[in-house]
Design an enzyme around this catalytic site. Structure first.
Site, PDB file in Angstrom:
ATOM      1  CG  HIS A  14       9.816 -20.656   9.550  1.00 48.22           C
ATOM      2  ND1 HIS A  14       8.942 -21.714   9.714  1.00 48.22           N
ATOM      3  CD2 HIS A  14      11.019 -21.233   9.302  1.00 48.22           C
ATOM      4  CE1 HIS A  14       9.584 -22.856   9.586  1.00 48.22           C
ATOM      5  NE2 HIS A  14      10.855 -22.590   9.315  1.00 48.22           N
ATOM      6  CG  HIS A  16      16.062 -22.196   9.047  1.00 47.01           C
ATOM      7  ND1 HIS A  16      16.128 -22.842  10.267  1.00 47.01           N
ATOM      8  CD2 HIS A  16      14.809 -22.447   8.565  1.00 47.01           C
ATOM      9  CE1 HIS A  16      14.979 -23.459  10.499  1.00 47.01           C
ATOM     10  NE2 HIS A  16      14.149 -23.235   9.487  1.00 47.01           N
ATOM     11  CG  HIS A 194      11.010 -26.146  12.396  1.00 48.34           C
ATOM     12  ND1 HIS A 194      11.526 -25.048  13.020  1.00 48.34           N
ATOM     13  CD2 HIS A 194      11.304 -26.007  11.072  1.00 48.34           C
ATOM     14  CE1 HIS A 194      12.116 -24.269  12.110  1.00 48.34           C
ATOM     15  NE2 HIS A 194      11.994 -24.824  10.923  1.00 48.34           N
ATOM     16  CD  GLU A 197       9.471 -28.923   7.257  1.00 47.06           C
ATOM     17  OE1 GLU A 197      10.142 -29.124   8.283  1.00 47.06           O
ATOM     18  OE2 GLU A 197       9.959 -28.417   6.214  1.00 47.06           O
ATOM     19  CG  ASP A 275      11.824 -23.230   5.966  1.00 50.59           C
ATOM     20  OD1 ASP A 275      12.443 -23.053   7.032  1.00 50.59           O
ATOM     21  OD2 ASP A 275      11.329 -24.338   5.649  1.00 50.59           O
ATOM     22  CG  ASP A 276      15.948 -23.271   4.817  1.00 48.74           C
ATOM     23  OD1 ASP A 276      16.814 -22.945   5.629  1.00 48.74           O
ATOM     24  OD2 ASP A 276      14.991 -24.028   5.111  1.00 48.74           O
TER      25      ASP A 276
HETATM   26  N1  HPA Z   1      12.727 -27.873   8.608  1.00 49.75           N
HETATM   27  C1  HPA Z   1      13.515 -28.346   9.574  1.00 49.75           C
HETATM   28  N2  HPA Z   1      14.749 -27.906   9.781  1.00 49.75           N
HETATM   29  C2  HPA Z   1      15.229 -26.950   8.996  1.00 49.75           C
HETATM   30  C3  HPA Z   1      14.463 -26.437   7.965  1.00 49.75           C
HETATM   31  C4  HPA Z   1      13.139 -26.915   7.784  1.00 49.75           C
HETATM   32  O1  HPA Z   1      12.378 -26.490   6.889  1.00 49.75           O
HETATM   33  N3  HPA Z   1      15.234 -25.495   7.369  1.00 49.75           N
HETATM   34  C5  HPA Z   1      16.411 -25.458   8.015  1.00 49.75           C
HETATM   35  N4  HPA Z   1      16.418 -26.349   9.004  1.00 49.75           N
HETATM   36 ZN    ZN Z   2      12.319 -23.981   8.987  1.00 49.99          ZN
END
Ligand code: HPA
Ligand code: ZN
Length: 315
Positions: A14, A16, A194, A197, A275-276
């Site tokens: 996971h 991006h 996703h 969250e 994630d990021d």
């Molecule tokens: N959630 C949803 N979209 C996203 C995320 C995330 O954590 N990171 C990049 N796009």
């Molecule tokens: Zn994500």
């Protein structure tokens, strides 16, 4: 980070790619492409990385992606990420990219894909990191746009292993994308999404039953629904959990409240991901380290989490 944590072989499932754009590279690409930025310098930009929710982050994430213009830019972005992986013993990656973020700015799909793909192939040859790329649809845009993106992707079908669903979650339930996911699956692509969250457990049910996903991205809110918990335990459906992301986006207030180890102990197939990482304070290794520091994750638990990530690979 403790050396034993760094040394564990891991997969990242996971991530991006656009979210691995470090401020230093962002500024370098802006200069290379002669783009004026709204931030004075790297420090000012980093100081803006304070978010109250997913949307506040996404606004900055899409603004940052604007510096990505050429095939070389996408190559450099992906290559920088793979070097971080190498340093932390991440031996396999299944990254997401968001084509619509770029095609909507007039960047051809092929430019984005070629840059990413070349870096992934070089990463395999030069760094020994295997991969499977996932094309993610933006859920704040209509399903029709996702169909167009899938159509643009089909000439490059072999470059992907699957499709995902990301961006603003609340108000954009998985059921809105049932048809485009069916089309993607009919092309032999895996499905992930996703869900859970910020959105409720119902979105996880929809992603499983309507989109027929193989893995749940995030999914931490599954814990609110006992019947759902039983299903993901019984069926061993992997969750790609992103601890530092969850704290930065206020899904949990403190790392001490995170439920990943509780889920692990209940038999959920949870994995650790970043994630990021450029925006949330660290890569996979820092996420593991935070669990060790704040939740008392043991070496045995870390090994199970790392093994889960290898078991949950789609490629
Ligand atoms: N959630 C949803 N979209 C996203 C995320 C995330 O954590 N990171 C990049 N796009
Ligand atoms: Zn994500």
């Amino acid at each position: 980070m403790p050396e034993w944590l760094n040394a564990l072989p891991k997969a990242e499932l996971h991530l991006h790619l656009e979210g691995s754009l470090e401020p230093e590279l962002l500024f370098a690409l802006a200069e290379r492409n002669q783009i004026a930025l709204p931030w004075a310098d790297v420090e000012t930009l980093r100081a803006a990385y304070a978010f109250n929710n997913l949307q506040e982050f996404l606004d900055l994430y899409y603004a940052g992606a604007n510096v990505l213009r050429t095939e070389q830019d996408f190559y450099d972005l992906t290559w920088a990420y793979l070097q971080r992986c190498k340093a932390q013993n991440v031996i396999h990656v299944e990254p997401f990219f968001d084509p619509q973020t770029h095609t909507d700015r007039g960047i051809p799909f092929e430019v984005v894909l070629r840059g990413i793909q070349q870096a992934l192939l070089d990463g395999e040859k030069q760094l020994g990191i295997s991969h499977g790329l996932i094309l993610s649809f933006l859920r704040h845009l209509p399903e029709e746009e996702a169909f167009k993106t899938l159509e643009q992707a089909m000439p490059f079908r072999d470059a992907f292993i699957g499709v995902g669903l990301d961006s603003s979650e609340k108000g954009f339930p998985p059921r809105l994308f049932e048809r485009v996911f069916a089309k993607a699956r009919s092309e032999g692509l895996h499905a992930v999404a996703h869900a859970g969250e910020e959105g409720p457990p119902e979105y996880i049910w929809e992603a499983l039953d309507l989109l027929k996903i193989k893995r749940i991205d995030h999914g931490v809110r599954a814990i609110e629904d006992e019947r759902l918990m039983q299903r993901i335990i019984d069926e061993q459906i992997p969750l790609t959990v992103c601890p530092l992301s969850n704290i930065k986006l206020c899904v949990f207030e403190h790392m001490g409240q995170h439920n990943i180890l509780e889920m692990l102990e209940r038999g959920v197939k949870v994995t650790v991901n970043s994630d990021d990482p450029a925006y949330f304070g660290g890569y996979v290794g820092e996420n593991f380290a935070a669990l060790h520091e704040h939740l008392g994750m043991t070496e045995a638990q870390a090994k199970r989490l790392a093994q889960n990530s290898l078991d949950a690979r789609l490629a």
